[in-house]
Scaffold this active site. Structure first.
Site, PDB file in Angstrom:
ATOM      1  CG  ASP A   1      23.789 -37.151   1.894  1.00 39.31           C
ATOM      2  OD1 ASP A   1      22.723 -36.692   2.344  1.00 39.31           O
ATOM      3  OD2 ASP A   1      24.224 -38.283   2.191  1.00 39.31           O
TER       4      ASP A   1
ATOM      5  CG  MET B   1      26.856 -32.135   2.053  1.00 38.55           C
ATOM      6  SD  MET B   1      27.970 -32.820   3.289  1.00 38.55           S
ATOM      7  CE  MET B   1      27.112 -34.354   3.677  1.00 38.55           C
TER       8      MET B   1
ATOM      9  CG  HIS C   1      19.656 -34.696   2.725  1.00 41.40           C
ATOM     10  ND1 HIS C   1      20.374 -35.294   3.748  1.00 41.40           N
ATOM     11  CD2 HIS C   1      19.168 -33.547   3.251  1.00 41.40           C
ATOM     12  CE1 HIS C   1      20.320 -34.536   4.825  1.00 41.40           C
ATOM     13  NE2 HIS C   1      19.604 -33.466   4.561  1.00 41.40           N
TER      14      HIS C   1
ATOM     15  CG  MET D   1      22.478 -31.477   4.221  1.00 45.46           C
ATOM     16  SD  MET D   1      23.506 -32.898   4.633  1.00 45.46           S
ATOM     17  CE  MET D   1      23.388 -33.792   3.097  1.00 45.46           C
TER      18      MET D   1
ATOM     19  CG  ASP E   1      20.380 -38.817   6.478  1.00 41.19           C
ATOM     20  OD1 ASP E   1      21.302 -39.635   6.635  1.00 41.19           O
ATOM     21  OD2 ASP E   1      20.435 -37.871   5.660  1.00 41.19           O
TER      22      ASP E   1
HETATM   23  C1  DX5 Z   1      24.880 -36.690   6.805  1.00 43.39           C
HETATM   24  C2  DX5 Z   1      24.168 -37.176   5.569  1.00 43.39           C
HETATM   25  C3  DX5 Z   1      23.823 -38.592   5.658  1.00 43.39           C
HETATM   26  C4  DX5 Z   1      25.011 -39.513   5.791  1.00 43.39           C
HETATM   27  C5  DX5 Z   1      24.588 -40.697   6.612  1.00 43.39           C
HETATM   28  O1  DX5 Z   1      24.911 -35.311   6.794  1.00 43.39           O
HETATM   29  O2  DX5 Z   1      22.973 -36.457   5.350  1.00 43.39           O
HETATM   30  O3  DX5 Z   1      22.993 -39.007   4.583  1.00 43.39           O
HETATM   31  O4  DX5 Z   1      25.513 -39.962   4.579  1.00 43.39           O
HETATM   32  O5  DX5 Z   1      25.695 -41.513   6.809  1.00 43.39           O
HETATM   33  P1  DX5 Z   1      25.730 -42.612   7.975  1.00 43.39           P
HETATM   34  O6  DX5 Z   1      24.640 -43.571   7.692  1.00 43.39           O
HETATM   35  O7  DX5 Z   1      27.091 -43.192   7.836  1.00 43.39           O
HETATM   36  O8  DX5 Z   1      25.528 -41.885   9.282  1.00 43.39           O
HETATM   37 ZN    ZN Z   2      21.487 -37.270   3.929  1.00 39.98          ZN
END
Ligand code: DX5
Ligand code: ZN
Length: 224
Positions: free
Chosen positions: A37, A39, A68, A70, A177
């Site tokens: 992730d 961010m 991913h 963001m 997700d």
């Molecule tokens: C949230 C992320 C997810 C997060 C999921 O913005 O994109 O990938 O890590 O975590 P859990 O499984 O704890 O909801």
């Molecule tokens: Zn994610």
């Protein structure tokens, strides 16, 4: 129509110990992909890491990376993650200026191209770009943080996306997700997801490998 492939489980390292990343990557080596992730504190109100860290994860991880993003302006930044060797790079539809051309660039570099939508974003605009992407991520929480509760109200749109993909005979992977756990994974599998991101449910378990195996089994029994 049943899926032929086994469901994929992609643990999110957002729930890993950032100063013991190598150890935690080893703990999830039975998973399909490691979900990374990124961010930027603009697209979402949280900050993780950027290309330098992802490159080290890429070099260290025993399994391929599912990145991913963001972040704002993925048109500018996403190709760099593909060039580093990420197996898949997913950007948000809400943030992209030219989603089709970005997806094509990612594919040309050799990554699977992914597009993600937040819980309130409709899926119908994705129907137009279905053939240009390899995976679609339907967020089941508002992106930004791990450990949030699964939003069951996202399931009808996942179902509509599943129906459209199957009607067209598409090979696209459908990913969920956020809040995926032993108690929620079956509903997402029933709505057509075949790829499951789980952070706290894997790293919060005593044994991540056991958690991965049981999530995979729970998803498989419900996938149709
Ligand atoms: C949230 C992320 C997810 C997060 C999921 O913005 O994109 O990938 O890590 O975590 P859990 O499984 O704890 O909801
Ligand atoms: Zn994610």
């Amino acid at each position: 129509m049943p899926h032929t492939a086994a469901p994929r489980i992609n643990p999110s390292i957002l729930a890993a110990d950032f100063v013991n990343m190598q150890r935690d990557l080893e703990r999830i080596r039975t998973a399909d992909f490691v979900h990374v992730d990124v961010m930027d504190n603009h697209f979402v109100p949280n900050l993780t890491f950027g290309p330098q860290m992802v490159e080290r994860i890429q070099q260290t991880s025993p399994i391929p990376l599912d990145v991913h993003l963001m972040i704002d302006d993925p048109d500018r930044w996403a190709p760099g993650y593909a060039e580093q060797g990420a197996a898949s790079v997913t950007f948000h539809l809400e943030a992209a200026n030219e989603p089709v051309s970005l997806a094509r660039r990612l594919r040309a570099i050799g990554a699977r191209a992914g597009v993600a939508v937040k819980p309130m974003t409709p899926v119908e605009p994705l129907f137009e770009i279905l053939d240009d992407v390899d995976q679609i991520l339907v967020m089941t929480v508002e992106p930004g943080f791990g450990g949030q509760s699964f939003m069951p109200e996202t399931m009808p749109k996942l179902r509509r996306l599943t129906d459209e993909a199957r009607r067209r005979g598409s090979a696209v992977w459908l990913q969920v997700d956020g809040g995926i756990s032993a108690s929620t994974i079956a509903q997402a599998a029933e709505a057509g997801a075949d790829t499951f991101v789980a952070g706290s449910a894997v790293f919060g378990a005593q044994d991540p490998a056991t958690a991965i195996a049981s999530l995979r089994q729970l998803a498989a029994t419900r996938t149709h």
